[in-house]
Design a protein around this motif. Structure first.
Motif, PDB file in Angstrom:
ATOM      1  N   ALA A   6       0.189   5.958 -15.322  1.00 32.07           N
ATOM      2  CA  ALA A   6       1.333   5.090 -15.041  1.00 32.07           C
ATOM      3  C   ALA A   6       1.817   5.305 -13.609  1.00 32.07           C
ATOM      4  O   ALA A   6       2.151   4.344 -12.898  1.00 32.07           O
ATOM      5  N   LEU A   7       1.852   6.551 -13.172  1.00 31.57           N
ATOM      6  CA  LEU A   7       2.288   6.843 -11.811  1.00 31.57           C
ATOM      7  C   LEU A   7       1.308   6.296 -10.782  1.00 31.57           C
ATOM      8  O   LEU A   7       1.717   5.779  -9.742  1.00 31.57           O
ATOM      9  N   GLU A  12       0.136   2.116  -6.688  1.00 25.30           N
ATOM     10  CA  GLU A  12      -0.574   0.917  -6.227  1.00 25.30           C
ATOM     11  C   GLU A  12       0.407  -0.217  -5.959  1.00 25.30           C
ATOM     12  O   GLU A  12       0.281  -0.940  -4.962  1.00 25.30           O
ATOM     13  N   LYS A  13       1.371  -0.384  -6.844  1.00 26.01           N
ATOM     14  CA  LYS A  13       2.377  -1.443  -6.679  1.00 26.01           C
ATOM     15  C   LYS A  13       3.237  -1.193  -5.434  1.00 26.01           C
ATOM     16  O   LYS A  13       3.567  -2.122  -4.700  1.00 26.01           O
ATOM     17  N   GLU A  14       3.604   0.053  -5.205  1.00 26.75           N
ATOM     18  CA  GLU A  14       4.389   0.387  -4.010  1.00 26.75           C
ATOM     19  C   GLU A  14       3.577   0.078  -2.757  1.00 26.75           C
ATOM     20  O   GLU A  14       4.101  -0.497  -1.798  1.00 26.75           O
ATOM     21  N   ASN A  15       2.295   0.447  -2.751  1.00 27.33           N
ATOM     22  CA  ASN A  15       1.445   0.164  -1.591  1.00 27.33           C
ATOM     23  C   ASN A  15       1.323  -1.342  -1.366  1.00 27.33           C
ATOM     24  O   ASN A  15       1.315  -1.804  -0.216  1.00 27.33           O
ATOM     25  N   GLY A  16       1.248  -2.099  -2.438  1.00 24.14           N
ATOM     26  CA  GLY A  16       1.201  -3.550  -2.319  1.00 24.14           C
ATOM     27  C   GLY A  16       2.480  -4.111  -1.727  1.00 24.14           C
ATOM     28  O   GLY A  16       2.439  -5.022  -0.888  1.00 24.14           O
ATOM     29  N   GLU A  41      12.788   1.664   1.833  1.00 23.08           N
ATOM     30  CA  GLU A  41      12.983   1.959   0.410  1.00 23.08           C
ATOM     31  C   GLU A  41      11.643   2.140  -0.299  1.00 23.08           C
ATOM     32  O   GLU A  41      11.482   3.045  -1.122  1.00 23.08           O
ATOM     33  N   GLU A  42      10.689   1.275   0.026  1.00 18.66           N
ATOM     34  CA  GLU A  42       9.365   1.395  -0.599  1.00 18.66           C
ATOM     35  C   GLU A  42       8.696   2.711  -0.226  1.00 18.66           C
ATOM     36  O   GLU A  42       8.055   3.351  -1.066  1.00 18.66           O
ATOM     37  N   ILE A  49       6.824   9.124  -5.964  1.00 15.43           N
ATOM     38  CA  ILE A  49       5.702   8.991  -6.905  1.00 15.43           C
ATOM     39  C   ILE A  49       4.597   9.966  -6.538  1.00 15.43           C
ATOM     40  O   ILE A  49       4.036  10.639  -7.412  1.00 15.43           O
ATOM     41  N   GLU A  50       4.275  10.061  -5.249  1.00 17.68           N
ATOM     42  CA  GLU A  50       3.237  10.994  -4.814  1.00 17.68           C
ATOM     43  C   GLU A  50       3.602  12.439  -5.145  1.00 17.68           C
ATOM     44  O   GLU A  50       2.750  13.227  -5.564  1.00 17.68           O
ATOM     45  N   GLU A  51       4.874  12.781  -4.976  1.00 16.67           N
ATOM     46  CA  GLU A  51       5.330  14.136  -5.307  1.00 16.67           C
ATOM     47  C   GLU A  51       5.167  14.409  -6.803  1.00 16.67           C
ATOM     48  O   GLU A  51       4.745  15.498  -7.196  1.00 16.67           O
ATOM     49  N   LYS A  52       5.503  13.434  -7.622  1.00 17.13           N
ATOM     50  CA  LYS A  52       5.380  13.615  -9.076  1.00 17.13           C
ATOM     51  C   LYS A  52       3.924  13.722  -9.488  1.00 17.13           C
ATOM     52  O   LYS A  52       3.574  14.556 -10.333  1.00 17.13           O
TER      53      LYS A  52
END
Length: 59
Positions: A6-7, A12-16, A41-42, A49-52
């Motif tokens: 899920a992360l 991927e969505k954030e990169n988009g 913000e993105e 997300i990367e940290e998690k």
């Protein structure tokens, strides 16, 4: 779906979103300030997300 999957999907969505806002900034310089704020913000979301993901994949 596992948490890590899920992360990765969220990443991927954030990169988009980052790519979209960059493209829009070039196409619409009149709203560059707003798009810059959205990009920041993105990037914050991406970092969290990367940290998690890193936390969950530690040995």
């Amino acid at each position: 779906m596992l948490a890590i999957e899920a992360l990765k999907l969220a990443l991927e969505k954030e990169n988009g979103s980052i790519a979209l806002y960059k493209k829009l900034t070039n196409a619409h310089p009149e709203i560059a300030d707003l798009l810059s704020d959205l990009l920041n913000e993105e990037y914050k979301h991406k970092k969290k997300i990367e940290e998690k993901i890193s936390e969950l994949t530690k040995d």
